[in-house]
Design an enzyme around this catalytic site. Structure first.
Site, PDB file in Angstrom:
ATOM      1  N   ASN A 129      -6.859   9.036   2.251  1.00  0.00           N
ATOM      2  CA  ASN A 129      -6.429   8.473   3.520  1.00  0.00           C
ATOM      3  C   ASN A 129      -6.956   9.310   4.670  1.00  0.00           C
ATOM      4  O   ASN A 129      -6.693  10.518   4.741  1.00  0.00           O
ATOM      5  CB  ASN A 129      -4.901   8.438   3.606  1.00  0.00           C
ATOM      6  CG  ASN A 129      -4.429   7.822   4.920  1.00  0.00           C
ATOM      7  OD1 ASN A 129      -4.588   6.621   5.143  1.00  0.00           O
ATOM      8  ND2 ASN A 129      -3.881   8.641   5.812  1.00  0.00           N
ATOM      9  N   GLU A 130      -7.696   8.681   5.559  1.00  0.00           N
ATOM     10  CA  GLU A 130      -8.124   9.302   6.820  1.00  0.00           C
ATOM     11  C   GLU A 130      -8.647  10.731   6.668  1.00  0.00           C
ATOM     12  O   GLU A 130      -8.098  11.662   7.286  1.00  0.00           O
ATOM     13  CB  GLU A 130      -6.975   9.279   7.835  1.00  0.00           C
ATOM     14  CG  GLU A 130      -6.507   7.897   8.199  1.00  0.00           C
ATOM     15  CD  GLU A 130      -5.456   7.895   9.312  1.00  0.00           C
ATOM     16  OE1 GLU A 130      -4.944   8.966   9.667  1.00  0.00           O
ATOM     17  OE2 GLU A 130      -5.165   6.810   9.840  1.00  0.00           O
ATOM     18  N   PHE A 145       8.217   3.623  13.097  1.00  0.00           N
ATOM     19  CA  PHE A 145       7.194   2.577  12.949  1.00  0.00           C
ATOM     20  C   PHE A 145       7.689   1.398  12.113  1.00  0.00           C
ATOM     21  O   PHE A 145       6.909   0.523  11.752  1.00  0.00           O
ATOM     22  CB  PHE A 145       5.954   3.151  12.250  1.00  0.00           C
ATOM     23  CG  PHE A 145       4.925   3.783  13.165  1.00  0.00           C
ATOM     24  CD1 PHE A 145       3.879   3.028  13.675  1.00  0.00           C
ATOM     25  CD2 PHE A 145       4.985   5.136  13.491  1.00  0.00           C
ATOM     26  CE1 PHE A 145       2.909   3.604  14.492  1.00  0.00           C
ATOM     27  CE2 PHE A 145       4.017   5.723  14.314  1.00  0.00           C
ATOM     28  CZ  PHE A 145       2.980   4.946  14.813  1.00  0.00           C
ATOM     29  N   ASN A 204      -7.738   1.892   9.180  1.00  0.00           N
ATOM     30  CA  ASN A 204      -6.467   2.088   9.884  1.00  0.00           C
ATOM     31  C   ASN A 204      -6.772   1.962  11.364  1.00  0.00           C
ATOM     32  O   ASN A 204      -7.616   2.687  11.890  1.00  0.00           O
ATOM     33  CB  ASN A 204      -5.893   3.476   9.597  1.00  0.00           C
ATOM     34  CG  ASN A 204      -5.344   3.597   8.182  1.00  0.00           C
ATOM     35  OD1 ASN A 204      -5.335   2.625   7.419  1.00  0.00           O
ATOM     36  ND2 ASN A 204      -4.889   4.784   7.826  1.00  0.00           N
ATOM     37  N   HIS A 256      -2.867  10.937   0.294  1.00  0.00           N
ATOM     38  CA  HIS A 256      -2.587  10.613   1.699  1.00  0.00           C
ATOM     39  C   HIS A 256      -2.162  11.913   2.379  1.00  0.00           C
ATOM     40  O   HIS A 256      -0.974  12.137   2.613  1.00  0.00           O
ATOM     41  CB  HIS A 256      -1.496   9.547   1.761  1.00  0.00           C
ATOM     42  CG  HIS A 256      -1.315   8.888   3.110  1.00  0.00           C
ATOM     43  ND1 HIS A 256      -1.462   7.536   3.292  1.00  0.00           N
ATOM     44  CD2 HIS A 256      -0.976   9.377   4.321  1.00  0.00           C
ATOM     45  CE1 HIS A 256      -1.214   7.222   4.572  1.00  0.00           C
ATOM     46  NE2 HIS A 256      -0.922   8.322   5.211  1.00  0.00           N
ATOM     47  N   ARG A 280       0.850  -1.190   0.000  1.00  0.00           N
ATOM     48  CA  ARG A 280       0.000   0.000   0.000  1.00  0.00           C
ATOM     49  C   ARG A 280       0.887   1.241   0.000  1.00  0.00           C
ATOM     50  O   ARG A 280       1.718   1.397   0.887  1.00  0.00           O
ATOM     51  CB  ARG A 280      -0.933   0.008   1.227  1.00  0.00           C
ATOM     52  CG  ARG A 280      -1.738   1.278   1.305  1.00  0.00           C
ATOM     53  CD  ARG A 280      -2.849   1.296   2.349  1.00  0.00           C
ATOM     54  NE  ARG A 280      -3.455   2.616   2.316  1.00  0.00           N
ATOM     55  CZ  ARG A 280      -3.421   3.508   3.309  1.00  0.00           C
ATOM     56  NH1 ARG A 280      -2.874   3.192   4.472  1.00  0.00           N
ATOM     57  NH2 ARG A 280      -3.956   4.696   3.162  1.00  0.00           N
ATOM     58  N   GLU A 301       7.360  10.772  10.333  1.00  0.00           N
ATOM     59  CA  GLU A 301       6.096  10.608  11.061  1.00  0.00           C
ATOM     60  C   GLU A 301       5.450  11.974  11.371  1.00  0.00           C
ATOM     61  O   GLU A 301       5.308  12.380  12.519  1.00  0.00           O
ATOM     62  CB  GLU A 301       6.341   9.769  12.328  1.00  0.00           C
ATOM     63  CG  GLU A 301       5.141   9.553  13.234  1.00  0.00           C
ATOM     64  CD  GLU A 301       3.894   8.959  12.577  1.00  0.00           C
ATOM     65  OE1 GLU A 301       4.009   8.282  11.539  1.00  0.00           O
ATOM     66  OE2 GLU A 301       2.803   9.200  13.108  1.00  0.00           O
ATOM     67  N   TRP A 302       5.051  12.687  10.319  1.00  0.00           N
ATOM     68  CA  TRP A 302       4.278  13.929  10.440  1.00  0.00           C
ATOM     69  C   TRP A 302       4.820  14.850  11.538  1.00  0.00           C
ATOM     70  O   TRP A 302       6.002  15.145  11.526  1.00  0.00           O
ATOM     71  CB  TRP A 302       2.791  13.593  10.626  1.00  0.00           C
ATOM     72  CG  TRP A 302       2.286  12.637   9.572  1.00  0.00           C
ATOM     73  CD1 TRP A 302       1.812  11.362   9.762  1.00  0.00           C
ATOM     74  CD2 TRP A 302       2.222  12.848   8.143  1.00  0.00           C
ATOM     75  NE1 TRP A 302       1.454  10.790   8.562  1.00  0.00           N
ATOM     76  CE2 TRP A 302       1.689  11.676   7.554  1.00  0.00           C
ATOM     77  CE3 TRP A 302       2.559  13.916   7.283  1.00  0.00           C
ATOM     78  CZ2 TRP A 302       1.494  11.542   6.174  1.00  0.00           C
ATOM     79  CZ3 TRP A 302       2.357  13.785   5.912  1.00  0.00           C
ATOM     80  CH2 TRP A 302       1.837  12.614   5.389  1.00  0.00           C
ATOM     81  N   TYR A 347      -5.077   1.394  15.333  1.00  0.00           N
ATOM     82  CA  TYR A 347      -3.884   1.309  16.180  1.00  0.00           C
ATOM     83  C   TYR A 347      -4.195   1.153  17.655  1.00  0.00           C
ATOM     84  O   TYR A 347      -3.407   0.573  18.393  1.00  0.00           O
ATOM     85  CB  TYR A 347      -3.046   2.591  16.052  1.00  0.00           C
ATOM     86  CG  TYR A 347      -2.385   2.784  14.705  1.00  0.00           C
ATOM     87  CD1 TYR A 347      -3.041   3.455  13.671  1.00  0.00           C
ATOM     88  CD2 TYR A 347      -1.096   2.319  14.485  1.00  0.00           C
ATOM     89  CE1 TYR A 347      -2.435   3.647  12.439  1.00  0.00           C
ATOM     90  CE2 TYR A 347      -0.474   2.518  13.249  1.00  0.00           C
ATOM     91  CZ  TYR A 347      -1.144   3.173  12.244  1.00  0.00           C
ATOM     92  OH  TYR A 347      -0.538   3.363  11.042  1.00  0.00           O
ATOM     93  N   GLU A 378      -3.846  -0.144   7.763  1.00  0.00           N
ATOM     94  CA  GLU A 378      -2.690   0.184   8.621  1.00  0.00           C
ATOM     95  C   GLU A 378      -2.886  -0.387  10.010  1.00  0.00           C
ATOM     96  O   GLU A 378      -3.993  -0.331  10.557  1.00  0.00           O
ATOM     97  CB  GLU A 378      -2.500   1.705   8.795  1.00  0.00           C
ATOM     98  CG  GLU A 378      -2.013   2.451   7.592  1.00  0.00           C
ATOM     99  CD  GLU A 378      -1.885   3.951   7.849  1.00  0.00           C
ATOM    100  OE1 GLU A 378      -1.649   4.367   9.001  1.00  0.00           O
ATOM    101  OE2 GLU A 378      -2.027   4.710   6.872  1.00  0.00           O
TER     102      GLU A 378
HETATM  103  C1  GBH Z   1      -1.934   7.158  10.378  1.00  0.00           C
HETATM  104  O1  GBH Z   1      -2.618   8.202  11.045  1.00  0.00           O
HETATM  105  C2  GBH Z   1      -1.435   7.693   9.060  1.00  0.00           C
HETATM  106  O2  GBH Z   1      -2.250   7.293   7.975  1.00  0.00           O
HETATM  107  C3  GBH Z   1       0.004   7.402   8.773  1.00  0.00           C
HETATM  108  O3  GBH Z   1       0.427   8.237   7.748  1.00  0.00           O
HETATM  109  C4  GBH Z   1       0.811   7.537  10.038  1.00  0.00           C
HETATM  110  O4  GBH Z   1       2.186   7.450   9.801  1.00  0.00           O
HETATM  111  C5  GBH Z   1       0.347   6.463  11.007  1.00  0.00           C
HETATM  112  O5  GBH Z   1      -1.016   6.609  11.273  1.00  0.00           O
HETATM  113  C6  GBH Z   1       1.070   6.462  12.340  1.00  0.00           C
HETATM  114  O6  GBH Z   1       0.758   7.599  13.084  1.00  0.00           O
HETATM  115  O7  GBH Z   1      -5.092  11.049  19.629  1.00  0.00           O
HETATM  116  O8  GBH Z   1      -7.411  11.123  18.955  1.00  0.00           O
HETATM  117  O9  GBH Z   1      -5.705  11.889  17.451  1.00  0.00           O
HETATM  118  C7  GBH Z   1      -1.823   9.218  11.598  1.00  0.00           C
HETATM  119  C8  GBH Z   1      -2.552  10.177  12.515  1.00  0.00           C
HETATM  120  C9  GBH Z   1      -2.231   9.824  14.836  1.00  0.00           C
HETATM  121  C10 GBH Z   1      -4.406   9.981  13.883  1.00  0.00           C
HETATM  122  C11 GBH Z   1      -2.833   9.270  16.084  1.00  0.00           C
HETATM  123  C12 GBH Z   1      -5.015   9.387  15.086  1.00  0.00           C
HETATM  124  C13 GBH Z   1      -4.707   8.922  17.395  1.00  0.00           C
HETATM  125  C14 GBH Z   1      -6.032   9.346  17.872  1.00  0.00           C
HETATM  126  N1  GBH Z   1      -3.063   9.528  13.696  1.00  0.00           N
HETATM  127  N2  GBH Z   1      -4.201   9.661  16.248  1.00  0.00           N
HETATM  128  S1  GBH Z   1      -6.045  10.978  18.515  1.00  0.00           S
END
Ligand code: GBH
Length: 496
Positions: free
Chosen positions: A173-174, A455, A315, A128, A83, A446-447, A317, A390
């Site tokens: 994406n998101e 990661f 996605n 994205h 992806r 990582e943004w 986590y 993801e």
């Molecule tokens: C994903 O979201 C992305 O698609 C990817 O690019 C990125 O590298 C990956 O995750 C790892 O972070 O605390 O309520 O905001 C990234 C953005 C960060 C959004 C964590 C959601 C958790 C919930 N995400 N966040 S909150």
């Protein structure tokens, strides 16, 4: 390997996609190479103070020049899918207001061919988070309905050039995260939010703009799907969907108030987008609470939304507890405001923690959340096909050093094992999940955390750009091999 070692058949269907995930801005680098235009993220990261460690994606992990090496790494792991996303500004440096950059098309042709050459299915995201800066400068990007036309113009070029070889398309994406971070909290481009949120440099209105942006994202998605269905799908035979960020929201108590709050949290985060796309209207809780602040769909919009999607990209986590803020008073915090649905969201409430904390403040290990999230989507959306687009574990590590301990990432292995196990349970119970992608093949940009959060299944040294496999890369390789070693009869045909 837990349950899969002990059972005689794999819960994952034989054509299941196992892969790793990536995105253009986080991987490619080459930010001005061969005619690429500036993206919103190029401009944002170049402003001082936006990224924790002052880094940016100018070079990132130099995937633009090292893609063949990276495809070889994937091939070594044994994945059957990858992806990744296309950089809109690499293909159309000025959006629809300029020419197609043929060098950009050429790069993605090479990448796609390199993947197919190793039997790796491309799973392609059209945007994205990154858009050409030109669209921000001309009409404020996602705030304007004009972007729907730009997106249509761009995806048409992508389907035309790559669609014979790409069978899985993700529009966005998101979009939930892009709306919230760009326009409510303002911590991501275009840095818009109300003064109460602090450092927003570009004005904004956290109460309204996230919903205007979401409206334009929704209709851009619908426009792309509509175009694919009417012009390409019949001949090219691919599928198209959207990817959502999902968090499992667990009510902190059994009270009906907290249960309703968890439902509201889900509606204000994920269902906000999936309901309009799949069910044709915003979630009831959002309509009730937001009223006029939620841009209404016209008759014409509703027709467009009917094009729907072929799959949901998930996605996933982490999980959070949720506490009601309507019927009883609750502390201010994430989720507690009107625009978030009056549902306080926190990893820890009343002294109980949702799971094992990690070095990231938003990521708690709660593997059961995977089964619950997938099952929730299965039931709300009538068992539409899903892909876990993801899942993975990040660690704060700004040292760039490569030690034995850093390669011996047992925590990541535990995390992946737990979440895959939970996913397997959901599939056994009937969820139609067709693929799973680890975020990520490599450490990458990582943004907001820049290079300080990692990661990767592979460590990247940001000085030499050398890639070194971690234990998790080897574990994932063995995991995939084990799944495919089960015969169709359900008996294990290869030793492990
Ligand atoms: C994903 O979201 C992305 O698609 C990817 O690019 C990125 O590298 C990956 O995750 C790892 O972070 O605390 O309520 O905001 C990234 C953005 C960060 C959004 C964590 C959601 C958790 C919930 N995400 N966040 S909150």
């Amino acid at each position: 390997l837990s349950v899969k070692e002990n059972s005689s058949s794999s819960p994952f269907p034989s054509n299941f996609l196992f892969g790793t995930a990536a995105s253009s801005y986080q991987f490619e680098g080459a930010y001005l190479t061969d005619g690429k235009g500036l993206s919103n993220w190029d401009v944002f990261t170049h402003k001082p103070g936006t990224i924790m460690d002052g880094s940016n994606g100018d070079v990132a992990v130099d995937h633009y020049h090292r893609y063949q090496e990276d495809v070889n790494l994937m091939n070594h792991i044994g994945v059957n899918s990858y992806r990744f996303s296309l950089s809109w500004a690499r293909i159309l440096p000025k959006g629809r207001f300029g020419k197609v950059n043929l060098a950009g098309i050429h790069f993605y042709n090479c990448l796609i061919d390199a993947l197919l050459n190793k039997g790796i299915e491309p799973f392609v995201t059209l945007s994205h988070y990154d858009i050409p800066q030109e669209l921000e400068d001309r009409y404020e990007g996602w705030l304007s309905h004009e972007i729907q036309e730009d997106f249509r113009y761009y995806v048409d070029i992508c389907f035309k050039n790559f669609g014979e070889r790409v069978k899985y398309w993700v529009t966005l994406n998101e979009p939930n995260v892009a709306s919230i971070r760009g326009y409510r909290t303002g911590i991501w481009p275009p840095s818009r939010c109300s003064a109460a949120f602090g450092n927003c440099t570009n004005g904004g209105d956290s109460e309204r703009e996230p919903f205007i942006v979401a409206y334009n994202l929704l209709l851009s998605h619908a426009t792309a799907v509509d175009l694919y269905r009417t012009k390409y799908q019949k001949n090219q035979g691919g599928r198209i969907g959207v990817v959502m960020n999902t968090v499992w929201y667990e009510p902190i108590s059994n009270s009906s108030e907290d249960k309703l709050a968890a439902e509201r949290a889900q509606s204000f985060y994920m269902n906000w987008f999936l309901d309009p796309i799949i069910l044709g209207e915003y979630p009831a809780e959002m309509r009730e609470i937001l009223g006029e602040d939620l841009p209404a769909f016209s008759r014409n919009d509703m027709e467009k939304l009917k094009s729907g999607l072929d799959f949901i990209g998930v996605n996933h986590y982490t999980s959070f507890f949720v506490k009601d803020c309507i019927f009883s008073a609750c502390e201010t915090g994430q989720g507690s405001s009107r625009t978030e649905g009056y549902a306080l969201i926190s990893p820890q409430i009343n002294g109980i923690c949702i799971g094992k904390p990690t070095t990231l403040d938003w990521l708690y290990v709660h593997p059961q959340g995977m089964e619950k999230m997938v099952t929730y989507i299965q039931h709300r959306y009538n068992n539409i096909p899903m892909f876990i687009t993801e899942n993975g574990l990040g660690t704060r590590d700004s040292s760039n050093s490569i030690t034995k301990e850093i390669l011996n990432d047992v925590e990541r292995v535990d995390y992946l094992r737990g979440y895959l196990d939970s996913l397997a349970t959901a599939i056994r119970k009937g969820a139609d999940v067709r693929g799973y992608f680890v975020w990520s093949l490599l450490d990458n940009f990582e943004w907001s955390d820049g290079c300080s959060t990692r990661f990767g299944l592979h460590h990247v040294d940001y000085t030499t750009l050398n890639r070194t496999p971690r234990l998790s890369a080897i574990w994932y390789k063995n995991f995939i091999a084990l799944q495919s070693s089960y015969g169709r009869t359900g008996t294990k045909t290869a030793p492990y």
